[in-house]
Design an enzyme around this catalytic site. Sequence first.
Site, short mmCIF file in Angstrom:
data_model
loop_
_atom_site.label_atom_id
_atom_site.label_comp_id
_atom_site.label_asym_id
_atom_site.label_seq_id
_atom_site.Cartn_x
_atom_site.Cartn_y
_atom_site.Cartn_z
CB CYS A 139 -15.20 2.58 -7.01
SG CYS A 139 -13.52 3.72 -6.41
CB CYS A 176 -16.94 6.48 -6.35
SG CYS A 176 -16.33 6.80 -7.54
CG ASP A 223 -4.77 5.09 5.56
OD1 ASP A 223 -5.02 5.24 4.62
OD2 ASP A 223 -4.89 4.08 5.96
CB THR A 249 -4.61 -2.04 -2.36
OG1 THR A 249 -4.52 -0.69 -1.49
CG2 THR A 249 -3.23 -2.62 -2.19
CG HIS A 304 -10.88 6.88 -7.03
ND1 HIS A 304 -12.58 7.05 -6.49
CD2 HIS A 304 -11.03 8.17 -5.89
CE1 HIS A 304 -13.45 8.46 -6.59
NE2 HIS A 304 -12.17 9.08 -6.07
CG HIS A 331 -5.29 6.73 -2.64
ND1 HIS A 331 -6.08 5.53 -3.75
CD2 HIS A 331 -4.48 6.67 -2.08
CE1 HIS A 331 -5.23 4.47 -3.57
NE2 HIS A 331 -4.15 5.04 -2.65
CG HIS A 386 -1.25 7.35 0.67
ND1 HIS A 386 -1.02 6.43 2.01
CD2 HIS A 386 -0.84 6.41 -0.51
CE1 HIS A 386 -2.40 5.19 0.91
NE2 HIS A 386 -1.49 5.61 -0.17
P1 5GP Z 1 -3.50 2.08 -1.42
O1 5GP Z 1 -1.87 0.44 -1.20
O2 5GP Z 1 -4.38 1.55 -2.90
O3 5GP Z 1 -2.09 3.09 -2.37
O4 5GP Z 1 -3.76 2.23 -0.45
C1 5GP Z 1 -5.14 2.27 -0.12
C2 5GP Z 1 -5.23 3.38 1.80
O5 5GP Z 1 -7.21 2.82 1.78
C3 5GP Z 1 -4.72 2.15 2.27
O6 5GP Z 1 -3.46 2.90 2.80
C4 5GP Z 1 -5.77 1.65 3.32
O7 5GP Z 1 -5.06 1.27 4.35
C5 5GP Z 1 -7.12 2.38 3.26
N1 5GP Z 1 -7.84 2.25 3.22
C6 5GP Z 1 -8.71 0.98 2.71
N2 5GP Z 1 -10.02 0.83 2.82
C7 5GP Z 1 -10.02 1.51 3.35
C8 5GP Z 1 -12.06 2.14 4.27
O8 5GP Z 1 -12.97 2.02 3.80
N3 5GP Z 1 -11.77 3.59 4.88
C9 5GP Z 1 -10.54 3.95 5.03
N4 5GP Z 1 -10.71 5.84 5.30
N5 5GP Z 1 -9.49 4.00 4.40
C10 5GP Z 1 -9.08 2.26 3.40
ZN ZN Z 2 -14.40 5.79 -7.64
#
Ligand code: 5GP
Ligand code: ZN
Length: 109
Positions: free
Chosen positions: A5, A8, A28, A91, A94, A96, A98
Amino acid sequence: MSSDCLFCQLVSEGDHVRKGEGFVAINDINPQAETHLLVLPERHVPTFREISEFSDDEAKRMLEFVAETAREQGLEDYRVVVNVGEGGGQTVFHLHWHVLGGRMGGLPG
Ligand code: 5GP
Ligand code: ZN
């Protein structure tokens, strides 16, 4: 900790904007607003669907940590977004939160 993950791994790397008891905030990597933070529980819980895996106290402290993180970043007006499941734009699996403030692009995900 789930070894495959990404979040993680980021939790364990310790490069955080803010650290609380059981939670961290990171920037982010691909910000959709002037300020775009992610608040994560240190514990691996895949999605918001599993919210009941947190105790009442943990869930309350997690939400307070979201609010305190925004306040500490100088945000008074902002959005809190949770994408749930692929169809909901998630995406990284885990949980989170925003936190988006200032000039906005689109919604994350
Ligand atoms: P989701 O689409 O799952 O709601 O949000 C995942 C977020 O993680 C996205 O906004 C993406 O830009 C961010 N993200 C993806 N990979 C990384 C990373 O390696 N480091 C950080 N700090 N954010 C990431
Ligand atoms: Zn995790």
